[in-house]
Design a protein around this motif. Structure first.
Motif, PDB file in Angstrom:
ATOM      1  N   ALA A 802       0.839  -1.191   0.000  1.00  0.00           N
ATOM      2  CA  ALA A 802       0.000   0.000   0.000  1.00  0.00           C
ATOM      3  C   ALA A 802       0.876   1.243   0.000  1.00  0.00           C
ATOM      4  O   ALA A 802       1.986   1.229   0.535  1.00  0.00           O
ATOM      5  CB  ALA A 802      -0.929   0.016   1.214  1.00  0.00           C
ATOM      6  N   THR A 803       0.377   2.312  -0.621  1.00  0.00           N
ATOM      7  CA  THR A 803       1.095   3.589  -0.695  1.00  0.00           C
ATOM      8  C   THR A 803       0.384   4.613   0.185  1.00  0.00           C
ATOM      9  O   THR A 803      -0.855   4.742   0.127  1.00  0.00           O
ATOM     10  CB  THR A 803       1.158   4.096  -2.134  1.00  0.00           C
ATOM     11  OG1 THR A 803       1.800   3.107  -2.946  1.00  0.00           O
ATOM     12  CG2 THR A 803       1.929   5.395  -2.226  1.00  0.00           C
ATOM     13  N   VAL A 819      -4.139   5.296   3.126  1.00  0.00           N
ATOM     14  CA  VAL A 819      -3.405   4.501   2.132  1.00  0.00           C
ATOM     15  C   VAL A 819      -4.315   4.089   0.980  1.00  0.00           C
ATOM     16  O   VAL A 819      -5.545   4.067   1.093  1.00  0.00           O
ATOM     17  CB  VAL A 819      -2.784   3.252   2.779  1.00  0.00           C
ATOM     18  CG1 VAL A 819      -1.836   3.648   3.901  1.00  0.00           C
ATOM     19  CG2 VAL A 819      -3.867   2.314   3.317  1.00  0.00           C
ATOM     20  N   ARG A 820      -3.648   3.763  -0.133  1.00  0.00           N
ATOM     21  CA  ARG A 820      -4.309   3.138  -1.281  1.00  0.00           C
ATOM     22  C   ARG A 820      -3.553   1.836  -1.565  1.00  0.00           C
ATOM     23  O   ARG A 820      -2.344   1.842  -1.818  1.00  0.00           O
ATOM     24  CB  ARG A 820      -4.267   4.044  -2.500  1.00  0.00           C
ATOM     25  CG  ARG A 820      -4.932   3.418  -3.733  1.00  0.00           C
ATOM     26  CD  ARG A 820      -5.003   4.382  -4.911  1.00  0.00           C
ATOM     27  NE  ARG A 820      -3.662   4.809  -5.320  1.00  0.00           N
ATOM     28  CZ  ARG A 820      -3.193   6.049  -5.154  1.00  0.00           C
ATOM     29  NH1 ARG A 820      -3.951   6.969  -4.559  1.00  0.00           N
ATOM     30  NH2 ARG A 820      -1.967   6.367  -5.539  1.00  0.00           N
ATOM     31  N   VAL A 821      -4.266   0.703  -1.501  1.00  0.00           N
ATOM     32  CA  VAL A 821      -3.620  -0.599  -1.677  1.00  0.00           C
ATOM     33  C   VAL A 821      -3.324  -0.808  -3.168  1.00  0.00           C
ATOM     34  O   VAL A 821      -4.248  -0.775  -4.002  1.00  0.00           O
ATOM     35  CB  VAL A 821      -4.504  -1.737  -1.131  1.00  0.00           C
ATOM     36  CG1 VAL A 821      -3.802  -3.078  -1.301  1.00  0.00           C
ATOM     37  CG2 VAL A 821      -4.848  -1.488   0.334  1.00  0.00           C
ATOM     38  N   GLU A 822      -2.040  -1.032  -3.494  1.00  0.00           N
ATOM     39  CA  GLU A 822      -1.617  -1.206  -4.889  1.00  0.00           C
ATOM     40  C   GLU A 822      -1.605  -2.677  -5.298  1.00  0.00           C
ATOM     41  O   GLU A 822      -1.958  -3.011  -6.442  1.00  0.00           O
ATOM     42  CB  GLU A 822      -0.210  -0.627  -5.085  1.00  0.00           C
ATOM     43  CG  GLU A 822      -0.052   0.817  -4.642  1.00  0.00           C
ATOM     44  CD  GLU A 822      -0.780   1.788  -5.562  1.00  0.00           C
ATOM     45  OE1 GLU A 822      -1.212   1.373  -6.651  1.00  0.00           O
ATOM     46  OE2 GLU A 822      -0.912   2.969  -5.188  1.00  0.00           O
ATOM     47  N   SER A 861      -6.703  -4.901  -2.986  1.00  0.00           N
ATOM     48  CA  SER A 861      -6.063  -4.067  -4.013  1.00  0.00           C
ATOM     49  C   SER A 861      -7.098  -3.147  -4.649  1.00  0.00           C
ATOM     50  O   SER A 861      -8.210  -3.571  -4.988  1.00  0.00           O
ATOM     51  CB  SER A 861      -5.428  -4.965  -5.091  1.00  0.00           C
ATOM     52  OG  SER A 861      -4.908  -4.173  -6.130  1.00  0.00           O
ATOM     53  N   GLU A 864      -9.176   2.023  -0.655  1.00  0.00           N
ATOM     54  CA  GLU A 864      -8.503   3.002   0.185  1.00  0.00           C
ATOM     55  C   GLU A 864      -8.979   2.814   1.621  1.00  0.00           C
ATOM     56  O   GLU A 864     -10.089   2.350   1.880  1.00  0.00           O
ATOM     57  CB  GLU A 864      -8.789   4.420  -0.293  1.00  0.00           C
ATOM     58  CG  GLU A 864      -8.237   4.718  -1.678  1.00  0.00           C
ATOM     59  CD  GLU A 864      -8.509   6.158  -2.106  1.00  0.00           C
ATOM     60  OE1 GLU A 864      -9.290   6.834  -1.401  1.00  0.00           O
ATOM     61  OE2 GLU A 864      -7.943   6.591  -3.131  1.00  0.00           O
ATOM     62  N   GLN A 880       5.715   3.582   1.660  1.00  0.00           N
ATOM     63  CA  GLN A 880       5.030   2.338   1.279  1.00  0.00           C
ATOM     64  C   GLN A 880       4.919   1.430   2.491  1.00  0.00           C
ATOM     65  O   GLN A 880       5.875   1.293   3.255  1.00  0.00           O
ATOM     66  CB  GLN A 880       5.788   1.623   0.156  1.00  0.00           C
ATOM     67  CG  GLN A 880       5.690   2.338  -1.198  1.00  0.00           C
ATOM     68  CD  GLN A 880       6.321   1.530  -2.302  1.00  0.00           C
ATOM     69  OE1 GLN A 880       7.253   0.773  -2.058  1.00  0.00           O
ATOM     70  NE2 GLN A 880       5.820   1.685  -3.517  1.00  0.00           N
TER      71      GLN A 880
END
Length: 893
Positions: A802-803, A819-822, A861, A864, A880
């Motif tokens: 996550a970023t 966060v936003r999970v990539e 993924s 957020e 990250q």
């Protein structure tokens, strides 16, 4: 340390691989065959042990060399003596021929003088006889009556007429005799002899007798009939004898003339034939020399077109990893001959087994053949040759390179009056982009390459397809790591570099400092006596842009860039992607010919027909010439960036080539090298495939690297040697994986983590990455793997990434991360690491997890949410969060 193959070591000592393997067996050095690689310590041992052999071989070679020189000197001496003898003999022959020629000329002169003297004497004698005959006629004349006067007058006329006829006959006979004498002399001179002239001595006497009693007409009365009858009879007999003689002479002259003419004709025909044969031979030799010269010129032109040595054109081209059967077919020899030689080299192979490059070269050298091994990269390239008369000027292809955030895309924005940089993710170029601009009626194609370290491969492809590189350096930052990499890529591609010193308008800018720093890497300004042009610019304020473009055009004029636009197109793929609506989309740069809509082309492993083309501004076009960059649609699959493409007239031929390349790629993928890991290290050592362990160490600080290397050096290396081939501070990137793949190494990370690109590349190439937080754990694993006692009971499994987009403050919790999970799925029970610029700054548990305002057990993924870390508050946007768990896995060996 570099390894040395047994075959290479055998060549060094001037012996066969079989002999070297015997020496290695005596010295208890393990080696299976000629292609086996020996450690540096073993090589030193062999060289020390076999030093006397090498010295003896050198002495033997020196003695052979001296013997050859003495033999050559003796041969040269004999040749000189033989040449001297031949010269003396030739001089003697020429002297003899000269004497014979002088004797022949003297004989010819004497014959001519004798003939002239004889002719003079004959004329004088004839003249005296004529006068005597006239006096005798006058004395016989008797004056009487008128009838007697008439009779005497008639007799005088007859006598005068006979005298005239006699003189004519005598002159004719003399001329004939003189002609025969001259012919005989010439014939004798030609044959080396002389023929004496034949003279008729009784001719004057007969002539005198004939003139003293002339024949009279019938019915005439003479004073003395007896005398008259007797004279007539004598006259008739004399005339008949002369007639027989002249007939015989005429017949002999005719026969002699015929024989002489035939002989002269035969000699002339023989001489003409000899001259004609010599001329034909010379003309044939001249034609052969001319054909050989033309063939050599064509060979040199073809070699220059392919960029290889002309001698390599005669070499048999074989693919890397060729089988025994394929090599036998290429060399046109029975496969048993190759198998026999492989058996003697200690590497028996079957017909379908592949051969290493060293084995191919050894076998070909033993067969007396020259081979050129073609790598897969060379097989996927095309070679062209254009007539210089067909070449026309083309636009330069300019690549902008430099460190991240030094203003590459901003410079192109200033040139194109666009705003690309504002729309890029994070303000960083993520792919190779191409654009075209017109400056004073001149077209320039620009390629913008990424400057971040993760895009090294893209930057390398950009340097290979370019004509001029604009190296942009910020005046306030100076030379950075990616600046140095850009310089190295440009130098490797052999293209000129124009330096643009950007951001000169910022406070603290020092362009002279940039120039000074670049001199350390061979980039020297022209004003300092170098070959690189420097221009001070400001991309944001558009200062110095016109001067930079004029410098680029000036450099392009110096290069005299040309291409053939009137042929089938070829070039390179700059970038490719799979679009949901349009399918495979490839950005290509045409370097030769003209690409049209509807053309069939092959690009790497794929092929297709061009259905549509778009220029850099997205407008549809129907054709693209040299130096044009366009997007094409219609390929069957997505090609790799950097692949070469070429247009084919026949679609079946293009499909066959693409399928052949795909088949080879699948075979190579199946036979991909199995890399060493800590789990299989001991078994690999037992199979004698590895006697050393290569490591790549990446750490957060330099002190950790030194401590780890020092501890590794102190470990027992009797079974396996541990080599650290690369050590550096920073995160594990894709370049480290490429190096580990090439050197069969393991990557050890101490306090750092691999990025996404590095993880994907490691999974694809089968490279093992081990990350540790404490040094003793790394040492324990390495030592356990070395002695075969490794217990991989705990395996770390990555669950998600996550970023951090933003941070916010939560009561009773403190600072939490939005966060936003990539990738993957992060559960609330997972352990997490907080990674900042590749460095691990936190390793622990999750304190809280929310999806908007609700508590959450996991975040998938694309979603957020908020994550709070246990006992850690120093969270910043851009960090990250990597989730992982530890699984207990039993060993499978």
């Amino acid at each position: 340390m570099a390894k040395v193959r047994v075959s290479t070591l055998a060549k060094e000592f001037g012996m066969t691989s079989k002999e070297m393997l015997g020496h290695l067996a005596e010295m208890k050095i393990p080696a299976k065959g000629a292609s086996s690689a020996l450690e540096d310590a073993y090589v030193s041992m062999v060289r020390k042990k076999l030093a006397p052999i090498l010295e003896a071989r050198a002495a033997e070679i020196e003695a052979e060399k001296r013997a050859e020189e003495e033999a050559a000197a003796e041969e040269a001496k004999r040749a000189a003596e033989e040449a001297e003898r031949e010269r003396i003999a030739a001089e003697a022959r020429r002297e003899e021929e000269r004497k014979i020629s002088e004797a022949a000329r003297a004989a010819e002169e004497a014959a001519r003088a004798a003939a002239a003297e004889a002719e003079r004497i004959a004329r004088e004698k004839a003249e005296a006889e004529r006068r005597e005959a006239e006096l005798e006629a006058k004395r016989r004349a008797v004056p009487a009556s008128d009838s007697g006067s008439r009779f005497r007058s008639l007799l005088d006329q007859i006598a005068a007429q006979e005298e005239v006829l006699k003189e004519k006959k005598q002159e004719s006979a003399k001329k004939e005799e003189a002609r025969e004498d001259r012919r005989g002399n010439r014939d004798n001179n030609r044959r080396g002899g002389r023929r004496a002239p034949q003279k008729s001595e009784d001719a004057p006497a007969r002539s005198s007798r004939r003139s003293s009693t002339p024949s009279m007409p019938a019915g005439m009365d003479f004073p003395n009939p007896d005398k008259q009858g007797k004279g007539k009879k004598q006259h008739k007999g004399h005339a008949a004898g002369e007639e027989d003689r002249y007939s015989r002479m005429a017949r002999e002259a005719e026969e002699y003339s015929r024989e002489k003419v035939l002989e002269e004709a035969r000699a002339a025909v023989e001489e003409a034939s000899r001259e004609s044969t010599g001329r034909r031979k010379k003309r044939k030799e001249k034609r052969e020399r001319e054909a050989a010269r033309v063939q050599e010129e064509k060979k040199i032109e073809e070699a220059l077109a392919q960029g290889i040595n002309p001698e390599e054109l005669d070499a048999v081209r074989v693919s890397q990893g060729v089988t025994v059967a394929e090599l036998a077919e290429a060399l046109e020899v029975p496969a048993n001959d190759i198998i026999k030689r492989l058996f003697l080299l200690g590497t028996p192979l079957t017909m379908t087994q592949t051969m290493s490059d060293d084995l191919v070269e050894l076998v070909a050298d033993d067969l007396g053949r020259q081979v050129k091994i073609i790598t897969p990269e060379e097989e996927n390239t095309f070679s062209f040759y254009d007539d210089p008369a067909d070449l026309k000027s083309r636009a330069p292809v300019v690549t902008v390179m430099g460190h991240v955030d030094h203003g590459k895309t901003s410079l192109l924005d200033a040139i194109r009056n666009t705003g690309v940089a504002a729309g890029e993710a994070g303000g960083i170029t993520q792919a190779i982009g191409a654009s075209q601009v017109f400056i004073n009626g001149r077209k320039i194609t620009f390629i913008d390459t990424p400057g971040h370290a993760t895009f090294t491969a893209m930057r390398a492809r950009g340097a290979k397809v370019t004509d001029i590189v604009i190296l942009i350096v910020a005046a306030d930052d100076g030379v950075m790591p990616q600046t140095i990499e850009s310089i190295n890529h440009a130098k490797a591609a052999g293209v000129p570099i124009v330096v643009a010193v950007n951001k000169i308008d910022k406070p603290g800018a020092n362009p002279d400092k940039v120039r000074q720093e670049l001199t350390e890497y061979g980039i020297i300004p022209e004003e300092w006596g170098g070959q690189n042009m420097f221009v001070n610019i400001s991309a944001k304020k558009k200062i110095g842009i016109d001067e930079l473009l004029e410098t680029v055009i000036l450099q392009a004029d110096v290069l005299e860039l040309k291409a053939n636009p009137d042929t089938f197109a070829s070039g390179n793929v700059l970038e490719a992607k799979l679009d949901k609506g349009r399918g495979s989309v490839a950005t290509v740069l045409v370097t030769r010919g003209t690409l049209h809509v509807g053309d069939t082309l092959v690009a790497g492993l794929t092929y297709g027909r061009v259905r549509a083309m778009l220029d850099p501004k997205g407008r549809p076009v129907t054709e693209a010439g040299p130096s044009d960059a366009v997007e094409i649609l219609g390929l069957q699959s997505v090609p790799n960036a950097g692949d070469e493409f070429r247009v084919f007239e026949d679609e079946r031929e293009a499909r066959a080539l693409a399928e052949q390349r795909s088949l080879k790629a699948r075979i190579e993928e199946q036979s991909h090298v199995k890399h060493v890991t800590l789990e299989n290290l001991f078994d690999t050592m037992a199979d004698a495939e590895v006697k050393e362990l290569n490591l790549i160490i990446k750490a957060d600080v330099q002190g950790s690297i030194e401590a780890l290397k020092d501890s590794l050096d102190k470990m027992d290396q009797s079974e396996v040697r541990i080599n650290t081939i690369h050590a550096a501070v920073g995160a594990i990137n894709e370049t480290d994986v490429v190096l580990a793949d090439a050197s069969n190494a393991i990557i050890i990370g101490f306090g750092v983590r691999p990025d996404g690109k590095a993880r994907s590349a490691a999974e694809h190439q089968g490279v093992e990455i081990r990350c540790y937080d404490v040094i003793y754990k790394a040492l324990e694993d390495l030592d356990a793997a070395r002695i075969g006692m490794l217990k991989p009971t705990e395996v770390e499994v990555s669950t998600g990434l996550a970023t951090v987009v933003d941070t916010f403050k939560v009561p009773k919790v403190g600072i939490a991360a939005g966060v936003r999970v990539e990738e993957g799925e992060i559960a609330a029970t997972d352990s997490v690491r907080l990674v900042r610029d590749g460095i691990v700054v936190f390793n622990g548990q999750i304190a809280s997890m929310r999806h908007y305002k609700d508590e959450a057990k996991s975040l998938r993924s694309g979603t957020e949410g908020g994550i709070g870390l246990e006992n850690f508050q120093d969270i910043k946007p851009g960090d990250q969060i990597e989730g992982y768990r530890i699984d207990q896995v039993a060993r499978t060996e």
